[in-house]
Write a protein that holds these residues in place. Sequence first.
Motif, PDB file in Angstrom:
ATOM      1  N   LYS A  68      17.542  32.699   7.289  1.00 47.43           N
ATOM      2  CA  LYS A  68      16.703  33.439   6.825  1.00 47.43           C
ATOM      3  C   LYS A  68      16.890  34.016   5.491  1.00 47.43           C
ATOM      4  O   LYS A  68      16.203  34.805   4.907  1.00 47.43           O
ATOM      5  CB  LYS A  68      16.333  34.657   7.719  1.00 47.43           C
ATOM      6  CG  LYS A  68      15.394  34.222   8.962  1.00 47.43           C
ATOM      7  CD  LYS A  68      14.769  35.082   9.710  1.00 47.43           C
ATOM      8  CE  LYS A  68      14.045  34.728  10.841  1.00 47.43           C
ATOM      9  NZ  LYS A  68      13.078  35.526  11.390  1.00 47.43           N
ATOM     10  N   GLY A  69      17.714  33.697   4.768  1.00 43.60           N
ATOM     11  CA  GLY A  69      18.343  34.216   3.327  1.00 43.60           C
ATOM     12  C   GLY A  69      17.259  33.646   2.516  1.00 43.60           C
ATOM     13  O   GLY A  69      16.366  33.359   2.948  1.00 43.60           O
ATOM     14  N   LYS A  70      17.720  33.785   1.265  1.00 42.16           N
ATOM     15  CA  LYS A  70      17.101  32.929   0.211  1.00 42.16           C
ATOM     16  C   LYS A  70      16.456  31.653   0.351  1.00 42.16           C
ATOM     17  O   LYS A  70      17.144  30.889   1.109  1.00 42.16           O
ATOM     18  CB  LYS A  70      17.651  32.938  -1.211  1.00 42.16           C
ATOM     19  CG  LYS A  70      18.073  34.213  -1.633  1.00 42.16           C
ATOM     20  CD  LYS A  70      18.999  34.254  -2.852  1.00 42.16           C
ATOM     21  CE  LYS A  70      19.449  35.371  -3.412  1.00 42.16           C
ATOM     22  NZ  LYS A  70      20.493  35.196  -4.367  1.00 42.16           N
ATOM     23  N   LYS A  71      15.405  31.340   0.251  1.00 38.77           N
ATOM     24  CA  LYS A  71      14.750  29.935   0.507  1.00 38.77           C
ATOM     25  C   LYS A  71      15.568  28.705  -0.230  1.00 38.77           C
ATOM     26  O   LYS A  71      15.675  27.758   0.458  1.00 38.77           O
ATOM     27  CB  LYS A  71      13.281  29.902  -0.069  1.00 38.77           C
ATOM     28  CG  LYS A  71      12.396  30.758   0.525  1.00 38.77           C
ATOM     29  CD  LYS A  71      12.216  30.305   2.222  1.00 38.77           C
ATOM     30  CE  LYS A  71      11.054  31.552   2.965  1.00 38.77           C
ATOM     31  NZ  LYS A  71      11.485  31.337   4.120  1.00 38.77           N
ATOM     32  N   ASN A  73      18.714  28.579   0.009  1.00 32.37           N
ATOM     33  CA  ASN A  73      20.023  29.192   0.494  1.00 32.37           C
ATOM     34  C   ASN A  73      20.961  27.789   0.419  1.00 32.37           C
ATOM     35  O   ASN A  73      20.676  26.957   1.145  1.00 32.37           O
ATOM     36  CB  ASN A  73      19.720  29.596   1.767  1.00 32.37           C
ATOM     37  CG  ASN A  73      21.062  30.344   2.172  1.00 32.37           C
ATOM     38  OD1 ASN A  73      22.106  29.999   1.919  1.00 32.37           O
ATOM     39  ND2 ASN A  73      20.641  31.109   3.454  1.00 32.37           N
ATOM     40  N   PRO A  74      21.997  27.997  -0.360  1.00 35.55           N
ATOM     41  CA  PRO A  74      23.022  26.846  -0.089  1.00 35.55           C
ATOM     42  C   PRO A  74      23.665  26.713   1.079  1.00 35.55           C
ATOM     43  O   PRO A  74      24.588  25.560   1.416  1.00 35.55           O
ATOM     44  CB  PRO A  74      23.931  27.183  -1.426  1.00 35.55           C
ATOM     45  CG  PRO A  74      23.890  28.757  -1.573  1.00 35.55           C
ATOM     46  CD  PRO A  74      22.436  28.891  -1.276  1.00 35.55           C
ATOM     47  N   THR A  75      23.570  27.586   2.072  1.00 35.14           N
ATOM     48  CA  THR A  75      24.405  27.708   3.184  1.00 35.14           C
ATOM     49  C   THR A  75      23.412  26.923   4.355  1.00 35.14           C
ATOM     50  O   THR A  75      23.888  26.950   5.481  1.00 35.14           O
ATOM     51  CB  THR A  75      24.696  29.059   3.460  1.00 35.14           C
ATOM     52  OG1 THR A  75      23.777  29.812   3.938  1.00 35.14           O
ATOM     53  CG2 THR A  75      25.553  29.600   2.711  1.00 35.14           C
ATOM     54  N   SER A  76      22.284  26.631   4.096  1.00 35.13           N
ATOM     55  CA  SER A  76      21.302  26.054   5.113  1.00 35.13           C
ATOM     56  C   SER A  76      21.952  24.728   5.631  1.00 35.13           C
ATOM     57  O   SER A  76      21.955  24.743   6.951  1.00 35.13           O
ATOM     58  CB  SER A  76      20.052  25.340   4.470  1.00 35.13           C
ATOM     59  OG  SER A  76      19.341  26.479   3.898  1.00 35.13           O
ATOM     60  N   ALA A  99      18.141  34.028  23.587  1.00 38.42           N
ATOM     61  CA  ALA A  99      17.111  32.780  23.874  1.00 38.42           C
ATOM     62  C   ALA A  99      16.220  32.951  22.587  1.00 38.42           C
ATOM     63  O   ALA A  99      15.930  31.817  21.794  1.00 38.42           O
ATOM     64  CB  ALA A  99      16.068  33.056  24.920  1.00 38.42           C
ATOM     65  N   ARG A 100      15.713  34.267  22.152  1.00 39.48           N
ATOM     66  CA  ARG A 100      14.866  34.448  21.000  1.00 39.48           C
ATOM     67  C   ARG A 100      15.516  34.224  19.816  1.00 39.48           C
ATOM     68  O   ARG A 100      14.987  33.465  18.990  1.00 39.48           O
ATOM     69  CB  ARG A 100      14.348  35.877  21.062  1.00 39.48           C
ATOM     70  CG  ARG A 100      13.238  36.272  22.134  1.00 39.48           C
ATOM     71  CD  ARG A 100      12.432  37.534  21.816  1.00 39.48           C
ATOM     72  NE  ARG A 100      13.539  38.538  21.829  1.00 39.48           N
ATOM     73  CZ  ARG A 100      13.701  39.182  22.980  1.00 39.48           C
ATOM     74  NH1 ARG A 100      13.313  38.878  24.281  1.00 39.48           N
ATOM     75  NH2 ARG A 100      14.534  40.147  23.187  1.00 39.48           N
ATOM     76  N   ALA A 101      16.841  34.365  19.672  1.00 41.93           N
ATOM     77  CA  ALA A 101      17.569  34.361  18.273  1.00 41.93           C
ATOM     78  C   ALA A 101      17.793  32.754  18.317  1.00 41.93           C
ATOM     79  O   ALA A 101      17.865  32.268  17.162  1.00 41.93           O
ATOM     80  CB  ALA A 101      18.801  34.847  18.277  1.00 41.93           C
ATOM     81  N   ALA A 109      15.562  25.829  11.359  1.00 46.41           N
ATOM     82  CA  ALA A 109      16.266  24.544  11.156  1.00 46.41           C
ATOM     83  C   ALA A 109      15.092  23.549  10.869  1.00 46.41           C
ATOM     84  O   ALA A 109      15.587  22.683   9.822  1.00 46.41           O
ATOM     85  CB  ALA A 109      17.073  24.294  12.275  1.00 46.41           C
ATOM     86  N   ARG A 110      14.130  23.627  11.518  1.00 44.01           N
ATOM     87  CA  ARG A 110      12.963  22.802  11.180  1.00 44.01           C
ATOM     88  C   ARG A 110      12.470  22.941   9.776  1.00 44.01           C
ATOM     89  O   ARG A 110      12.085  21.963   9.120  1.00 44.01           O
ATOM     90  CB  ARG A 110      11.986  23.028  12.063  1.00 44.01           C
ATOM     91  CG  ARG A 110      11.447  21.733  13.044  1.00 44.01           C
ATOM     92  CD  ARG A 110      10.425  22.303  14.129  1.00 44.01           C
ATOM     93  NE  ARG A 110       9.235  22.688  13.425  1.00 44.01           N
ATOM     94  CZ  ARG A 110       8.024  22.990  14.080  1.00 44.01           C
ATOM     95  NH1 ARG A 110       8.087  23.083  15.243  1.00 44.01           N
ATOM     96  NH2 ARG A 110       6.947  23.174  13.111  1.00 44.01           N
ATOM     97  N   LYS A 111      12.467  23.987   9.255  1.00 41.75           N
ATOM     98  CA  LYS A 111      11.899  24.345   7.866  1.00 41.75           C
ATOM     99  C   LYS A 111      12.819  23.735   7.028  1.00 41.75           C
ATOM    100  O   LYS A 111      12.456  23.324   5.865  1.00 41.75           O
ATOM    101  CB  LYS A 111      11.820  25.822   7.538  1.00 41.75           C
ATOM    102  CG  LYS A 111      10.696  26.686   8.595  1.00 41.75           C
ATOM    103  CD  LYS A 111      10.732  28.166   8.048  1.00 41.75           C
ATOM    104  CE  LYS A 111       9.848  28.904   8.953  1.00 41.75           C
ATOM    105  NZ  LYS A 111      10.025  30.241   8.863  1.00 41.75           N
TER     106      LYS A 111
END
Length: 115
Positions: A68-71, A73-76, A99-101, A109-111
Motif C-alpha cells: 500500500k506504499g506509493k503507487k 513502489n519499487p518494493t512491489s 485472513a483479512r490482511a 498483488a493483483r493491482k
Amino acid sequence: GEYWKDNASESVRGKVPFYSPRTPGHVVFRLFWEDNPLYTLATGPAILVRVTEQDFDNSIRFILSNFKGKKSNPTSLSSLHSLATILETQLARPNDSAARATWGCIQEARKVLEA
C-alpha cells in the motif's frame, strides 16, 4: 564494524552489524563499506527466510503495508515474492484478522500484476 587482516589465511575478518529481514523470502548477505555501498566487497550464500505461525499476523500486515506504499513502489516485486513465500505457512489456528490482511495482500498483488 571492526575488521582485521588474518595473515595465516590471507583474508580479512571482522564483525559487522546485522539486521534480520522482516519478511520471508531469499536473503543474500552483502558486505560493503558503509560510506561507499556502491561496491560489493563480498556476498554470502542465499538464505531462505520463512515465517512461523507465531509471526504470521505481523508479517502479513507488514507485507500489506509495503504493497500500500506509493503507487510506483519499487518494493512491489519484493512484496509479491514475500507474499508467495508467506502463503506456504501452515496455520493450525487461522484467525479473521490474518485472513483479512491476507485477502488485502492478494488484492494489492493483483493491482501490481495488472499495472
